[in-house]
Design an enzyme around this catalytic site. Structure first.
Site, PDB file in Angstrom:
ATOM      1  N   ASP A  80      -5.764   9.264  10.643  1.00 20.25           N
ATOM      2  CA  ASP A  80      -4.419   8.755  10.840  1.00 20.25           C
ATOM      3  C   ASP A  80      -3.825   9.207  12.158  1.00 20.25           C
ATOM      4  O   ASP A  80      -3.999  10.346  12.577  1.00 20.25           O
ATOM      5  CB  ASP A  80      -3.502   9.197   9.697  1.00 20.25           C
ATOM      6  CG  ASP A  80      -3.752   8.373   8.449  1.00 20.25           C
ATOM      7  OD1 ASP A  80      -3.719   7.142   8.553  1.00 20.25           O
ATOM      8  OD2 ASP A  80      -4.020   8.959   7.382  1.00 20.25           O
TER       9      ASP A  80
ATOM     10  N   GLU B  82       0.865  -1.192   0.000  1.00 19.92           N
ATOM     11  CA  GLU B  82       0.000   0.000   0.000  1.00 19.92           C
ATOM     12  C   GLU B  82       0.889   1.225   0.000  1.00 19.92           C
ATOM     13  O   GLU B  82       1.886   1.274   0.719  1.00 19.92           O
ATOM     14  CB  GLU B  82      -0.868   0.023   1.260  1.00 19.92           C
ATOM     15  CG  GLU B  82      -1.951  -1.025   1.273  1.00 19.92           C
ATOM     16  CD  GLU B  82      -2.817  -0.963   2.536  1.00 19.92           C
ATOM     17  OE1 GLU B  82      -3.571  -1.891   2.779  1.00 19.92           O
ATOM     18  OE2 GLU B  82      -2.710   0.046   3.284  1.00 19.92           O
TER      19      GLU B  82
END
Lengths: 407, 266
Positions: free
Chosen positions: B60, B49
Site C-alpha cells: 500500500d 471494498e
C-alpha cells in the site's frame, strides 16, 4: 519436525518454501511473484555455475578480505576463569561487518540478471553501508531505505553510505526503524521490479531471500571449520558458538557448517535483544515465546498483538531491533538444535565495556549481546570448553550511542 | 442464484457502464464515521471494498497507509470490522461488500473462524494481498464453499501460463493491477496499454468480471471505462485525510467525490 543431515539448512524447506512445514514461505503480492520466481531460478543456476562460484570466491578473498581471523581472548578468559573464550573477528571484513557477504552476492546476482538498480533496507546501517559499497564496486545504482530513528542513531554509517554515492530514503512511517525500512523497501520493489533488484539485509523475507543471504554468510563457518582444525588439530569436543540474533544472518552463517554435529559437542546459542531492563518492549521473538505470524513475506515467530498487528520493538542495537526473525532460526528452535536467549540493553553495554577493557577488540552493540551471554556462562564452564563468539560488527557506528550512555 | 457481486456487475452492464468499486479502510477515521461513509458512498458505488487495516502493509502507498494507521490508532479491531459490515447490510442488503487486507490478520484470527464471521456478517468477497495463487488454493476453496468470493489478483508481471491457471481457479471476479506500483501510485502506463492487457485477461474467459485498480482517480477513470469494473481507493482515502485536515465533513466530501466518479463513467 526434524533436521536432515548432509543438506544445508537453507535447502531443507518444502516445495512451498516452508521449513518444518510452517516457517518461511513466500507471502507476497502478485506483482512480485514473477521477479521472485526469476530470482529463484537465477540463484538455482548460479550456485551450480563454476564460473560464478569462482567469481564469488575471488571477491570474497580480494574484496571482502576473507578469511577473517580467529583469536583467543586470553585476558578475558583469565579474568572470568572457566571456559576459554575465543572470537571470530568477522568485523575485519571489508566495511566492518558480515553484511558485506550478502551485499556482494546480491550485486553479483543483480549483474547476472541484467538489473541496473539495486535497493536494500538497513537497520544498524551496516547492510546499507555494505550494499552501497558493493553497488559502487559493481557499477549499480543504489537506494537504501532506513528508518528515520535509525538515521539519527547510526550516523557514521549514514555518512559512509552517502560517500559511496547511495541515495538514502528516510522512512517516517510506524516506529521509524528497521521493520518500516523493510516494508518501504518492499513497496519500492513492487513498484520498480522490472529494472531493480532487491537485497534483503538478513535471512528474512520471502523464501529465496532467506536462502541467498544464508548461502552468502555461510562463508563464516566454512572459514571457522578450517581454523578450528588448524588450531586444535581436530574439532574440539566441547564448543559453544554464541551469536547475536536479529534477523539471524550472521548466526546462520556462523553455524551452518556445524548444524550436523551433535549438540553435546557443538552447542549453538543465539542471543536476541531483550531491550531496556525496565521496558516491556524487546526484539526477542524466539526467547520470549512469541506466536507465529507473517511479516515481510514469511512466517516466523513474531512480536505482534492478538489482532496480528506488528508490535513496536525496542533495543539499543538498531541491527537487532526487528520484530520478526529468520524462519530458519524458528526451525532450529523448534527442533531444539539451537538454544535462544536474550541480553538486555544494559547487559550488552556492560559486555561491550568489559571486552574493550580487556581485549584489543571493539564489538558493536549487536555482538555485544552475544558477549554478554559468553561472560555470563564462561565462569561456570570447564577449562576445556571452547566458547566462540562471532564478533560480527565493529562499534565505530555506535560512537554516538556509546558516548551518550557511557560518557 | 447469482452472487450479489455478479448481480452488481450485471446491473452496471445493463446500464452500459463499468461497475464502480470503492475502497475505504474500516475504522477510518473511527468506527462510527467509517460506517457512515460506507453507507453514504454506497448510494453511488456498485461494490464496496472495506480494508482491514494492518500496520505493516507491503503493497500500500501513502494514502492508504495513513488511513490504516489512523484507524488502528483509533482502536479498530477485527470484530469491529465485522460489526460494521453487519450494520451496513441491515440497510443495504443487496450491496456487495468485499473485505481486503493482509493474511497475518486472518491467520491470527484463525482462518475458519474468520470465514464463519464473514458468512455471519454477510461479507460477499475477500481479497488477501499477500496470499497469492497457488498458496491461496485451500483458503480460496474454503471461501467458495461458504459462498464467499475469493478474488484473485493479476498483475502486469503475471505470466501467460500463470494467468490461465489463476483464471481457471477464480470465482466471479478478478482484480487486475494496472501497473507495477503500490496502491495510489500515479498512473504510469497509458490507459490504452492497460486496456490491452485487460482484454487479454478477458479473452481467456468472458464470463469472469475483471476489474482494474491502482492509480485510478477522477482524472483517469474515464479513460478506462471499457472495463467490467474500476476500483478507486487511495483517492478516497486522500479525501478523508483532507477533510479531517480542513475540519470539514468527511462523509459529505467523500460521497461527493464518489458521485463525481460515478458521473464520469456513466
Amino acid at each position: 519436525m526434524k533436521l536432515k543431515r548432509g543438506i544445508p539448512l537453507i535447502d531443507q524447506h518444502d516445495q512451498h518454501g516452508f521449513w518444518g512445514g510452517k516457517f518461511g514461505g513466500s507471502f507476497i503480492p502478485e506483482t512480485l511473484k514473477k521477479p521472485v520466481e526469476d530470482l529463484t531460478n537465477e540463484f538455482k543456476k548460479l550456485r551450480k555455475d563454476k564460473k560464478f562460484l569462482k567469481k564469488r570466491d575471488f571477491y570474497f578473498k580480494n574484496y571482502i578480505g576473507t578469511p577473517t581471523s580467529f583469536i583467543k581472548l586470553d585476558n578475558l578468559t583469565n579474568y572470568l576463569g572457566g571456559a576459554q573464550i575465543w572470537a571470530k573477528v568477522v568485523s575485519e571484513a571489508n566495511g566492518g561487518a558480515h553484511k558485506i557477504y550478502g551485499a556482494t552476492v546480491h550485486c553479483l546476482i543483480a549483474k547476472s540478471l541484467g538489473k541496473k538498480y539495486i535497493v536494500g533496507d538497513t537497520g544498524a546501517g551496516y547492510a546499507g553501508k555494505m550494499l552501497s559499497m558493493a553497488a559502487k564496486k559493481f557499477g549499480l545504482k543504489c537506494k537504501i531505505f532506513m528508518g528515520a530513528k535509525d538515521i539519527k542513531r547510526q550516523r557514521p554509517n549514514v555518512i559512509a553510505m552517502k560517500k559511496n554515492g547511495a541515495e538514502i530514503v528516510p522512512v517516517y512511517s510506524g516506529s521509524q526503524t528497521l521493520v518500516d525500512a523493510v516494508s518501504e523497501c518492499m513497496r519500492y520493489w513492487v513498484s520498480n521490479c522490472d529494472n531493480t533488484h532487491m537485497c534483503v539485509g538478513s535471512t528474512v523475507g520471502p523464501n529465496i531471500f532467506v536462502k541467498i543471504c544464508g548461502w552468502s554468510t555461510a562463508q563464516i563457518s566454512k572459514e571457522l571449520k578450517v581454523q578450528l582444525k588448524s588450531k586444535f588439530k581436530k574439532i574440539p569436543n566441547k564448543i559453544k558458538l554464541i551469536n547475536c540474533v536479529g534477523g539471524g544472518s550472521s548466526a546462520y552463517g556462523f553455524w551452518s557448517e556445524f548444524i550436523d554435529y551433535d549438540k553435546k559437542q557443538i552447542e549453538l546459542i543465539g542471543v536476541e535483544a531483550g531491550g531496556p531492563k525496565k521496558s516491556k518492549l524487546h526484539a526477542a521473538p524466539l526467547s520470549k515465546n512469541a506466536k507465529i505470524g507473517i511479516l515481510h513475506g514469511a512466517a516466523s515467530y513474531l512480536c505482534q498483538n492478538n489482532e496480528g498487528q506488528i508490535n513496536d520493538t525496542e533495543s539499543i542495537s538498531a541491527g537487532l531491533d526487528y520484530p520478526g526473525v529468520s524462519p530458519i532460526h524458528c526451525f532450529l528452535k523448534d527442533t531444539k538444535r539451537a538454544r535462544y536467549t536474550y541480553a538486555t540493553d544494559e547487559e550488552a553495554l556492560d559486555a561491550h565495556v568489559m571486552v574493550t577493557k580487556y581485549e584489543n577488540l571493539n564489538p558493536s552493540l549487536e555482538p555485544s549481546h552475544a558477549f554478554a551471554e559468553a561472560i555470563k556462562i564462561a565462569p561456570k564452564l570447564s577449562k576445556d570448553t571452547i566458547i566462540i563468539v562471532n564478533s560480527c560488527g565493529d562499534a565505530k557506528k555506535d560512537r554516538d550511542i556509546l558516548k551518550e550512555r557511557l560518557g | 442464484m447469482a452472487s450479489l457481486l455478479k448481480q452488481a456487475f450485471q446491473n452496471a452492464k445493463s446500464e452500459n457502464r463499468p461497475a464502480l468499486l470503492t475502497y475505504t479502510v474500516a475504522g477510518d477515521n473511527n468506527k462510527k464515521k467509517s460506517l457512515e461513509i460506507l453507507k453514504s458512498i454506497s448510494n453511488y458505488a456498485d461494490i464496496c471494498e472495506l480494508g482491514f487495516p494492518h500496520n505493516t502493509p507491503i503493497a500500500d502507498g501513502g494514502q492508504i497507509q495513513t488511513s490504516a494507521y489512523r484507524a488502528i490508532k483509533n482502536g479498530i479491531k477485527i470484530n469491529d470490522i465485522f460489526s460494521i459490515v453487519k450494520n451496513f447490510k441491515k440497510s443495504k442488503k443487496t450491496k456487495p461488500i468485499i473485505l481486503m487486507g493482509y493474511y497475518n490478520m486472518i491467520f491470527q484470527y484463525n482462518e475458519n473462524k474468520f470465514i464463519t464471521k464473514c458468512k455471519e456478517s454477510k461479507v460477499d468477497g475477500l481479497i488477501v494481498v499477500d496470499l497469492p495463487y497457488p498458496e491461496n488454493k485451500i483458503f480460496a476453496s474454503k471461501c467458495k464453499k461458504n459462498k464467499i468470493n475469493y478474488i484473485q489478483l493479476v498483475s502486469p508481471t503475471t505470466s501467460k501460463l500463470r494467468l490461465k491457471k489463476i483464471i481457471k481457479d477464480s470465482h466471479d471476479m478478478i482484480y487486475y493491477i494496472s501497473m507495477l506500483s503500490t496502491t495510489g501510485g500515479k498512473l504510469k502506463v497509458s490507459p490504452k496499454k492497460i486496456l490491452k492487457e485487460y482484454t487479454k485477461i478477458k479473452n481467456q474467459n468472458k464470463s469472469k468480471n475483471v476489474v482494474i485498480g491502482f492509480g485510478i482517480t477522477e482524472k483517469t477513470i474515464k479513460s478506462l471505462k471499457k472495463a467490467d469494473g474500476l476500483v478507486v481507493g487511495s483517492a478516497i482515502c486522500k479525501e478523508i485525510t483532507n477533510s479531517i485536515k480542513k475540519r470539514q465533513n468527511a462523509v459529505i466530501n467523500v460521497s461527493n467525490l464518489v458521485k463525481r466518479l460515478k458521473n464520469k463513467i456513466k
